[in-house]
Design an enzyme around this catalytic site. Structure first.
Site, PDB file in Angstrom:
ATOM      1  N   TYR A 124       0.825  -1.210   0.000  1.00  0.00           N
ATOM      2  CA  TYR A 124       0.000   0.000   0.000  1.00  0.00           C
ATOM      3  C   TYR A 124       0.860   1.261   0.000  1.00  0.00           C
ATOM      4  O   TYR A 124       0.380   2.349   0.280  1.00  0.00           O
ATOM      5  CB  TYR A 124      -0.930   0.020   1.225  1.00  0.00           C
ATOM      6  CG  TYR A 124      -2.024  -1.019   1.148  1.00  0.00           C
ATOM      7  CD1 TYR A 124      -1.704  -2.371   1.133  1.00  0.00           C
ATOM      8  CD2 TYR A 124      -3.360  -0.670   1.107  1.00  0.00           C
ATOM      9  CE1 TYR A 124      -2.680  -3.341   1.059  1.00  0.00           C
ATOM     10  CE2 TYR A 124      -4.350  -1.636   1.034  1.00  0.00           C
ATOM     11  CZ  TYR A 124      -3.998  -2.961   1.014  1.00  0.00           C
ATOM     12  OH  TYR A 124      -4.971  -3.920   0.945  1.00  0.00           O
ATOM     13  N   ASP A 232     -10.627  -9.053   7.475  1.00  0.00           N
ATOM     14  CA  ASP A 232     -11.990  -9.292   6.977  1.00  0.00           C
ATOM     15  C   ASP A 232     -12.386 -10.733   7.235  1.00  0.00           C
ATOM     16  O   ASP A 232     -13.533 -11.038   7.570  1.00  0.00           O
ATOM     17  CB  ASP A 232     -12.088  -8.983   5.473  1.00  0.00           C
ATOM     18  CG  ASP A 232     -12.526  -7.537   5.212  1.00  0.00           C
ATOM     19  OD1 ASP A 232     -12.116  -6.657   5.995  1.00  0.00           O
ATOM     20  OD2 ASP A 232     -13.280  -7.295   4.246  1.00  0.00           O
TER      21      ASP A 232
END
Ligand code: NAI
Length: 332
Positions: A124, A232
């Site tokens: 990222y 998640d």
């Protein structure tokens, strides 16, 4: 003195769930000075930038920030608001607890683990380029200082919460240099925490173990992309995104938000489950040292779920966002 809290309503269901969380936090009787700021599509529409400098400055100077989900307008050349916030304010630790909620149907009972995700680098880092047409490269940056501070954060969190073990999750068998550095750094930090056990697990094996037996883990620490995906997965182990809170922590600056996104499919209809953001506000209260208020809110939510008094549509119920908050406040 009142705490100065920046409130970013965000997009989609953001305004609904932030209003809900604010109502619950206000009910504790603690004094807050709320500073409403724009980010995401709402900011782009109003001032032409998804993360205006005034918002960034307000977040930096606040005691804490409570943030609704934000949409990143794609194809506009703007970077993700979240990635930008995390990098510009060096919110280096993303803390995502996954704890079973009594009364909420899920595959396992009594899951109670914490994912600590490095929040500023890895894939990222935003370093992508086209080598030649049809070939692009994304750089996965791993540095020793960032690995050290996230490992230390994971061990400190474990110690603060009376946890027994920290697991470094990695792919050092293949990514020998980058994850090799991450793993070696975690091992070195572990030596300073004789009271906490340390082990490591390769990411693919960890994913399988999580699904087969989530109790194999206590505190898990990993780089950015692995943490994004694994957290998640762990949210799914305890009943879904409607229940998953998170904290983004830096030095003297912190942003609390749900793991979920803007949920455009249900936005504006009063159907969103506010639990994830309310639990994020609970993390905020703990960060501010307001343990009693945090416990009160968390206990009220757990009572509502245990007794089945109120439940939103994502968990099979019929309650609106507001009705759910009414039920939580009735347990105060
Ligand atoms: P999403 O989390 O918004 O939605 C996935 C599914 O979960 C949808 O069916 C939605 O209705 C449901 N859901 C999510 N939160 C819920 C809640 N509180 N109550 C009830 N149901 C809920 O993920 P999606 O669709 O991938 O992303 C939508 C947008 O959100 C994208 O623009 C994405 O970039 C953004 N996003 C923003 C985040 C943030 O600001 N922290 C995090 C993740 C996504």
């Amino acid at each position: 003195m009142a705490y100065r809290i920046v409130l970013i309503a965000g997009d989609g269901i953001g305004p609904e769930v932030t209003a809900a969380a604010k109502r619950v936090v206000q009910a504790t009787g603690i004094e807050f000075e709320w500073d409403n700021r724009l980010a995401g599509q709402a900011a782009l529409d109003a001032v032409g930038a998804p993360l205006p400098p005034e918002t960034l400055a307000a977040v930096r100077n606040a005691d804490a920030t409570l943030k609704g989900p934000t949409a990143t307008p794609s194809g506009t050349g703007f970077r993700s608001v979240n990635v930008e916030l995390r990098q510009k304010l060096q919110l280096y630790a993303n803390y995502r607890p996954a704890r079973s909620m009594p009364g909420v149907p899920s595959r396992y009972e009594n899951v109670d683990l914490i994912v600590v995700r490095e929040n500023t680098e890895g894939l990222y880092s935003g370093l992508e380029h086209e080598v030649v047409p049809g070939v692009v490269e994304s750089l996965r940056v791993v540095t020793e200082p960032a690995s050290e501070r996230i490992a230390q954060f994971a061990f400190d969190s474990a110690r603060d919460q009376g946890r027994k073990r920290v697991t470094c999750v990695h792919k050092a068998n293949i990514l020998k240099l980058s994850d090799g550095l991450f793993l070696r750094t975690c091992r070195r930090v572990a030596e300073r925490y004789a009271d906490i056990q340390f082990d490591d697990s390769i990411i693919d094996a960890a994913a399988m173990k999580l699904v087969l037996n989530p109790k194999s883990f206590d505190v898990m620490v990993m780089e950015n992309l692995f943490g994004d995906i694994v957290s998640d997965l762990t949210a799914g182990l305890v009943g879904g995104l409607g229940l998953a809170p998170s904290a983004n922590i830096g030095h003297g600056v912190a942003v609390f938000e749900a793991v979920h996104g803007t949920a455009p499919d249900i936005a504006g209809r009063g159907l969103a489950n506010p639990t994830a953001l309310i639990l994020s506000a609970v993390l905020m209260l703990r960060y501010l040292g307001e343990k009693d208020a945090a416990d009160r809110i968390e206990n009220a939510i757990r009572t509502v779920f245990t007794t089945g008094k109120s439940r939103t549509g994502d968990l099979g119920g019929k309650a609106t966002t507001e009705q759910f908050v009414d039920a939580v406040l009735a347990e105060f």
